[in-house]
Design a protein around this motif. Structure first.
Motif: not given
Length: 187
Positions: A40-48
């Motif tokens: 999920k894009g939001g998950y990636l954004a949160n990780i980064t």
């Protein structure tokens, strides 16, 4: 020495952050289609945006804890051995000086706001590249996108170093001046 140590610790932290961010980006963009579609894009954004900097901060914390403990012990031992009453007076004077140091607070606020803008831009950048994953892979633009992400990370890195230099100037100015004042009063 303390100023140099603080700046060095921050450089280590943000260098690790840049490397982890780039590695994460490369791994996500080089992953196969079955994996990327479950991500999920939001998950990636949160990780980064938050998790990777927290991991990088772990590297900084070990050196900082040791240094701070030694410095506090050394200054307090010296000051209290010299004069306990004057040490308390100097602590009150130091608090007064810190309250008068509004320009440092203003600069810190300015760099913090800029850093927040950089981080928001970075999060949006990662989301945009995540959604354009197929296009990036099909057009063989991964290297170009890697350069783009490196330039964004470099801006964040430079801003963080400016911010920590301002934070390091405070003890660099105040501790020696208060110690000198204590020595003058004792003699």
């Amino acid at each position: 020495n303390n100023f140099i140590n603080i700046v060095y610790n921050e450089k280590v932290k943000w260098s690790v952050d840049k490397k982890l961010q780039r590695k994460l980006f490369d791994n996500i963009m080089n992953s196969d289609a079955t994996y990327i579609h479950n991500f999920k894009g939001g998950y990636l954004a949160n990780i980064t945006a938050s998790e990777v900097p927290k991991v990088a901060a772990i590297f900084r914390s070990y050196g900082s804890i040791w240094t701070i403990g030694n410095i506090i012990f050394a200054y307090l031992a010296f000051l209290f051995l010299s004069s306990p009453k004057l040490t308390l007076a100097l602590i009150l004077l130091a608090l007064f000086i810190v309250l008068l140091s509004g320009s440092f607070i203003t600069k810190t606020k300015m760099y913090s706001e800029a850093n927040l803008n950089y981080r928001n831009f970075y999060r949006e950048f990662i989301l945009e590249k995540f959604y354009a994953w197929k296009l990036i892979r099909l057009n063989n633009k991964l290297e170009d996108e890697g350069k783009s992400i490196s330039s964004v990370q470099e801006n964040i890195y430079k801003n963080e170093i400016k911010l920590i230099k301002i934070s390091g100037i405070l003890p660099l100015l105040f501790i020696p001046s208060l110690t000198l004042l204590l020595l003058i009063i004792l003699n």
